[in-house]
Each structure stands twice: as C-alpha cells, then as structure tokens.
Design a protein around this motif. Structure first.
Motif, mmCIF file in Angstrom:
data_model
loop_
_atom_site.group_PDB
_atom_site.id
_atom_site.type_symbol
_atom_site.label_atom_id
_atom_site.label_comp_id
_atom_site.label_asym_id
_atom_site.label_seq_id
_atom_site.Cartn_x
_atom_site.Cartn_y
_atom_site.Cartn_z
ATOM 1 N N THR A 37 -59.550 -23.314 -39.040
ATOM 2 C CA THR A 37 -60.780 -22.552 -39.314
ATOM 3 C C THR A 37 -62.003 -23.423 -39.029
ATOM 4 O OG1 THR A 37 -60.711 -23.243 -41.641
ATOM 5 C CG2 THR A 37 -59.651 -21.137 -41.083
ATOM 6 N N PRO A 38 -62.179 -23.902 -37.793
ATOM 7 C CA PRO A 38 -63.250 -24.860 -37.515
ATOM 8 C C PRO A 38 -64.662 -24.317 -37.727
ATOM 9 C CG PRO A 38 -62.230 -24.098 -35.478
ATOM 10 C CD PRO A 38 -61.362 -23.626 -36.593
ATOM 11 N N VAL A 39 -64.905 -23.043 -37.392
ATOM 12 C CA VAL A 39 -66.260 -22.499 -37.532
ATOM 13 C C VAL A 39 -66.609 -22.297 -39.005
ATOM 14 C CG1 VAL A 39 -67.787 -20.574 -36.971
ATOM 15 C CG2 VAL A 39 -66.187 -21.434 -35.250
ATOM 16 N N ASN A 40 -65.703 -21.705 -39.749
ATOM 17 C CA ASN A 40 -65.946 -21.540 -41.185
ATOM 18 C C ASN A 40 -66.069 -22.888 -41.882
ATOM 19 O OD1 ASN A 40 -65.716 -18.577 -42.362
ATOM 20 N ND2 ASN A 40 -64.340 -18.711 -40.593
ATOM 21 N N THR A 41 -65.299 -23.863 -41.422
ATOM 22 C CA THR A 41 -65.383 -25.205 -42.001
ATOM 23 C C THR A 41 -66.753 -25.826 -41.744
ATOM 24 O OG1 THR A 41 -63.002 -25.571 -41.766
ATOM 25 C CG2 THR A 41 -64.390 -27.533 -41.966
ATOM 26 N N PHE A 42 -67.268 -25.665 -40.532
ATOM 27 C CA PHE A 42 -68.594 -26.192 -40.206
ATOM 28 C C PHE A 42 -69.677 -25.538 -41.061
ATOM 29 C CE2 PHE A 42 -72.582 -25.851 -37.817
ATOM 30 C CZ PHE A 42 -72.866 -27.191 -37.622
ATOM 31 N N ILE A 43 -69.638 -24.217 -41.148
ATOM 32 C CA ILE A 43 -70.634 -23.487 -41.941
ATOM 33 C C ILE A 43 -70.556 -23.897 -43.415
ATOM 34 C CG2 ILE A 43 -71.281 -21.203 -42.811
ATOM 35 C CD1 ILE A 43 -70.380 -20.090 -40.059
ATOM 36 N N TYR A 44 -69.337 -23.926 -43.935
ATOM 37 C CA TYR A 44 -69.127 -24.280 -45.343
ATOM 38 C C TYR A 44 -69.616 -25.699 -45.635
ATOM 39 C CZ TYR A 44 -66.497 -25.099 -49.688
ATOM 40 O OH TYR A 44 -66.127 -25.401 -50.978
ATOM 41 N N SER A 45 -69.287 -26.626 -44.745
ATOM 42 C CA SER A 45 -69.679 -28.026 -44.943
ATOM 43 C C SER A 45 -71.189 -28.195 -44.903
ATOM 44 C CB SER A 45 -69.027 -28.909 -43.874
ATOM 45 O OG SER A 45 -67.620 -28.832 -43.944
ATOM 46 N N CYS A 46 -71.851 -27.488 -43.985
ATOM 47 C CA CYS A 46 -73.308 -27.613 -43.857
ATOM 48 C C CYS A 46 -74.047 -27.032 -45.061
ATOM 49 C CB CYS A 46 -73.782 -26.901 -42.590
ATOM 50 S SG CYS A 46 -73.344 -27.743 -41.057
ATOM 51 N N LEU A 47 -73.477 -25.994 -45.672
ATOM 52 C CA LEU A 47 -74.157 -25.333 -46.792
ATOM 53 C C LEU A 47 -73.803 -25.943 -48.150
ATOM 54 C CD1 LEU A 47 -73.830 -21.606 -45.658
ATOM 55 C CD2 LEU A 47 -75.900 -23.017 -45.629
ATOM 56 N N GLN A 48 -72.745 -26.737 -48.204
ATOM 57 C CA GLN A 48 -72.310 -27.304 -49.484
ATOM 58 C C GLN A 48 -73.375 -28.136 -50.204
ATOM 59 O OE1 GLN A 48 -68.444 -29.206 -48.771
ATOM 60 N NE2 GLN A 48 -67.664 -27.971 -50.456
ATOM 61 N N PRO A 49 -74.161 -28.985 -49.495
ATOM 62 C CA PRO A 49 -75.173 -29.756 -50.231
ATOM 63 C C PRO A 49 -76.165 -28.883 -50.989
ATOM 64 C CG PRO A 49 -74.830 -30.696 -48.064
ATOM 65 C CD PRO A 49 -74.078 -29.402 -48.084
ATOM 66 N N MET A 50 -76.571 -27.761 -50.378
ATOM 67 C CA MET A 50 -77.509 -26.853 -51.051
ATOM 68 C C MET A 50 -76.835 -26.163 -52.235
ATOM 69 S SD MET A 50 -79.486 -25.280 -47.728
ATOM 70 C CE MET A 50 -78.114 -25.544 -46.618
ATOM 71 N N GLU A 51 -75.558 -25.828 -52.071
ATOM 72 C CA GLU A 51 -74.827 -25.191 -53.164
ATOM 73 C C GLU A 51 -74.663 -26.145 -54.339
ATOM 74 O OE1 GLU A 51 -72.891 -22.044 -55.048
ATOM 75 O OE2 GLU A 51 -74.017 -22.067 -53.172
ATOM 76 N N THR A 52 -74.325 -27.402 -54.035
ATOM 77 C CA THR A 52 -74.176 -28.408 -55.084
ATOM 78 C C THR A 52 -75.489 -28.612 -55.842
ATOM 79 O OG1 THR A 52 -72.470 -29.560 -53.804
ATOM 80 C CG2 THR A 52 -73.570 -30.811 -55.538
ATOM 81 N N LYS A 53 -76.587 -28.680 -55.103
ATOM 82 C CA LYS A 53 -77.899 -28.848 -55.728
ATOM 83 C C LYS A 53 -78.231 -27.677 -56.629
ATOM 84 C CE LYS A 53 -82.771 -29.666 -54.544
ATOM 85 N NZ LYS A 53 -83.734 -29.842 -53.418
ATOM 86 N N ALA A 54 -77.940 -26.453 -56.175
ATOM 87 C CA ALA A 54 -78.256 -25.261 -56.970
ATOM 88 C C ALA A 54 -77.449 -25.224 -58.267
ATOM 89 C CB ALA A 54 -77.958 -24.003 -56.141
ATOM 90 N N ARG A 55 -76.206 -25.676 -58.206
ATOM 91 C CA ARG A 55 -75.349 -25.632 -59.393
ATOM 92 C C ARG A 55 -75.651 -26.733 -60.394
ATOM 93 N NH1 ARG A 55 -71.441 -21.851 -59.398
ATOM 94 N NH2 ARG A 55 -71.256 -20.676 -57.442
ATOM 95 N N LYS A 56 -76.405 -27.745 -59.965
ATOM 96 C CA LYS A 56 -76.840 -28.789 -60.894
ATOM 97 C C LYS A 56 -78.031 -28.335 -61.721
ATOM 98 C CE LYS A 56 -75.188 -32.866 -58.379
ATOM 99 N NZ LYS A 56 -75.586 -34.070 -57.613
ATOM 100 N N GLU B 49 -57.863 -21.347 -47.745
ATOM 101 C CA GLU B 49 -56.662 -20.607 -47.376
ATOM 102 C C GLU B 49 -56.100 -21.117 -46.060
ATOM 103 O OE1 GLU B 49 -54.957 -18.090 -49.185
ATOM 104 O OE2 GLU B 49 -56.235 -19.056 -50.683
ATOM 105 N N GLY B 50 -56.982 -21.488 -45.130
ATOM 106 C CA GLY B 50 -56.527 -22.052 -43.867
ATOM 107 C C GLY B 50 -55.744 -23.339 -44.069
ATOM 108 N N ALA B 51 -56.234 -24.165 -44.976
ATOM 109 C CA ALA B 51 -55.535 -25.420 -45.261
ATOM 110 C C ALA B 51 -54.157 -25.155 -45.866
ATOM 111 C CB ALA B 51 -56.375 -26.274 -46.210
ATOM 112 N N LYS B 52 -54.065 -24.159 -46.735
ATOM 113 C CA LYS B 52 -52.777 -23.814 -47.352
ATOM 114 C C LYS B 52 -51.788 -23.263 -46.330
ATOM 115 C CE LYS B 52 -54.721 -22.337 -51.798
ATOM 116 N NZ LYS B 52 -54.906 -21.120 -52.631
#
Length: 307
Positions: free
Chosen positions: A288-307, A280-283
C-alpha cells in the motif's frame, strides 16, 4: 419507537433532527455548550432542503438517564465507536437495533467487540454536514441518505421497522443486500478524497481535475480495493472507476470532514482511513505505498492535534 442518537455532530444532528422533527421520539446524547443550547432553544438544522428547529424528547450527556432504546444510531467519529458501544449497554433491550453510521470500514466490528452481535446492523450515510455553532447543524451538500443492512445479508423484519422510522423522518434510505460491499465502497470514496485533500488543502473538485492528484486518487482507491478483496469483501471489479466517477460528480468546492479536522488542528479519522489500509496491508502482505505515503505525511499533524 424510541431512537437514541449518540453524537450530535453533522451526521447525528441532521438525521436525529429529521427523526425528531417528524414527531417521533428521539433522545440526543451530546455534551458541553452544544447540549446546553439544544436544551434551551432546540436543535436548529440549516439545510439546502429547508431549515427547521426541533425540540427532541430528551437531550442529555448522561446516557443512563434516558429510556431504553428501540434504535441506537452511533454517530461519533470512528475512533470513538467502541467507547460509545460500552456506554449504551444500560439502554439496550432484547430487540434494540444498533447502527453505526460514521465513516470507516470496521465500525460494525468495533461495536460487535463490545456488545452481542445480535444487536448490530451495518450502516453508512451520505451527507455533507457539520456543526456550524453550538446547537446549529449545517447541511450543505448531497441528498442525505442512510443505507443499512444485516451483517449476514439476511432479510429480517427489523429492517422494515427501521425503514419505517426513516421513511417517516423524510430522508432517503435503503436496505442493502450486501452492506459490507456498500460500506467498503463508501470507505473507498471517503478515504481517497480525505487523504489527498488533507495533504493538498484543495477541494474535491480541484483534486479531481488536476491530472497528478487525480492519478493519486485512483492509486489510493486501487490499494483499498486490493485490501478489500484480500479480506474477502465481494467488491465489483469496476468499483474503482465507479468511485472515481462518483468523486467527479461531487460539489466542486466540497471537502471531507477528515480534511477539515486536520486543517483546523483537530483529531481526525486518519488512523481509521489511510492508516487502517496501511495496517491491514501489513497484516495481509498487500503493498500500500500510496496510502502509506499519505498516512506518514499526515501523522505529525495528527500527533500534534491529539496532544
């Protein structure tokens, strides 16, 4: 009144269980071993307010086999809402009410993208609960409450009909005068504690009392406030400080469901929480630098879980 619960996890299991236990007509839509145990032994709810076992009117994994609904509570995870809304179409009557209760800021919008808006109320719940084992729900924190209201802020007769069902079930509930503000306030709380909790593996109390993680909580919440204001949500100016105070009152050892999902390698609501704010920030052109940092750091674990 026939209430259909879509998703019998911590939220759907507790509130659906309470409605059923009060002698009202409830259908639980679940799956797998969880469903089989409920069919055989009933739904067991272990609660800090008192344990009980209830045998609902119907339990199934085939929504089309149940009677048409007066109330539908969608209690799935946020990413499952749109699919759940598609599945409930066969059980809708002219006056059926649909209330999504999961965490997230845009669940009512997701439902409205699939079914007519006239069916949909905004809603949220406050509870710490989970599936302890197949057929068993554990409620371990917070006085359970459901808040709901019309998306256009109107006062309607159907709100009172829903409240009557909830009152008979015996859990706290309230009709909201501005459900959008209430949803975003809850969203601010759950997103702030979920993201930093998942990163640190710390409890809400530990995150809150540490000065550095406390600062990150505040920054996360402030970015959410800025996005909400940019989207036209009438959030009060002091909402960030109020949410931080609310976080400080949570049970010290509690954790959010998104944090538990990530820690246990399950798909989580990351995209619907911090990820939603980033997108939403991008739109909207809001940083949203803090949310972006948190989201980016957690994405690898999320991607692994969804595989």
């Amino acid at each position: 009144m026939h209430t259909v619960i879509i998703g019998v996890g911590g939220v759907g299991g507790y509130f659906g269980g309470k409605i059923s236990d009060s002698g009202q007509k409830v259908t639980l839509v679940a799956r797998g071993e969880h469903l089989e145990v409920i069919k055989k032994n009933g739904l067991q709810v272990k609660s800090i307010n008192g344990d009980f076992v209830t045998h609902p009117f119907h339990a199934t994994d085939q929504i089309g086999t149940t009677e048409k609904a007066d109330i539908v509570l969608i209690c799935t995870k946020s990413w499952q809402v749109a699919e759940a809304a598609k599945l409930i179409k066969p059980i809708l009557k002219e006056d059926t009410v649909i209330i999504p209760l999961q965490n997230g800021a845009d669940n009512a919008e997701k439902v409205c993208s699939v079914v007519e808006t006239k069916y949909v109320l905004g809603g949220l719940c406050k509870i710490y609960s989970k599936i302890e084992a197949p057929g068993i729900i554990s409620h371990f924190g917070h006085q359970p409450e459901v808040v709901f209201g019309e998306l256009d802020k109107s006062e309607t007769e159907r709100l009172q009909k829903v409240k009557k069902v909830f009152d008979k079930a015996g859990f706290n509930n309230a009709i909201s005068k501005d459900i959008e503000v209430d949803i975003w306030s809850k969203f601010m709380f759950i997103t702030a504690v979920s993201g930093i909790g998942a990163l640190t593996r710390a409890t809400i109390g530990e995150v809150y009392e540490n000065p550095e993680t406390h600062r990150i909580l505040e920054q996360t919440a402030t970015e959410i406030y800025n996005i909400g204001i940019a989207k036209g949500v009438s959030l009060p100016e002091d909402i960030v400080s109020r949410i931080l105070a609310f976080i400080g009152k949570q049970p010290y050892d509690s954790t959010a469901s998104m944090q538990r999902d990530i820690m246990e390698g399950r798909p989580s609501e990351l995209d619907n929480f911090n990820g939603f704010i980033v997108k939403e920030g991008a739109k909207l052109g809001v940083l949203t630098p803090v949310n972006t940092f948190i989201y980016s750091c957690l994405q690898p674990m999320e991607t692994k879980a969804r595989k």
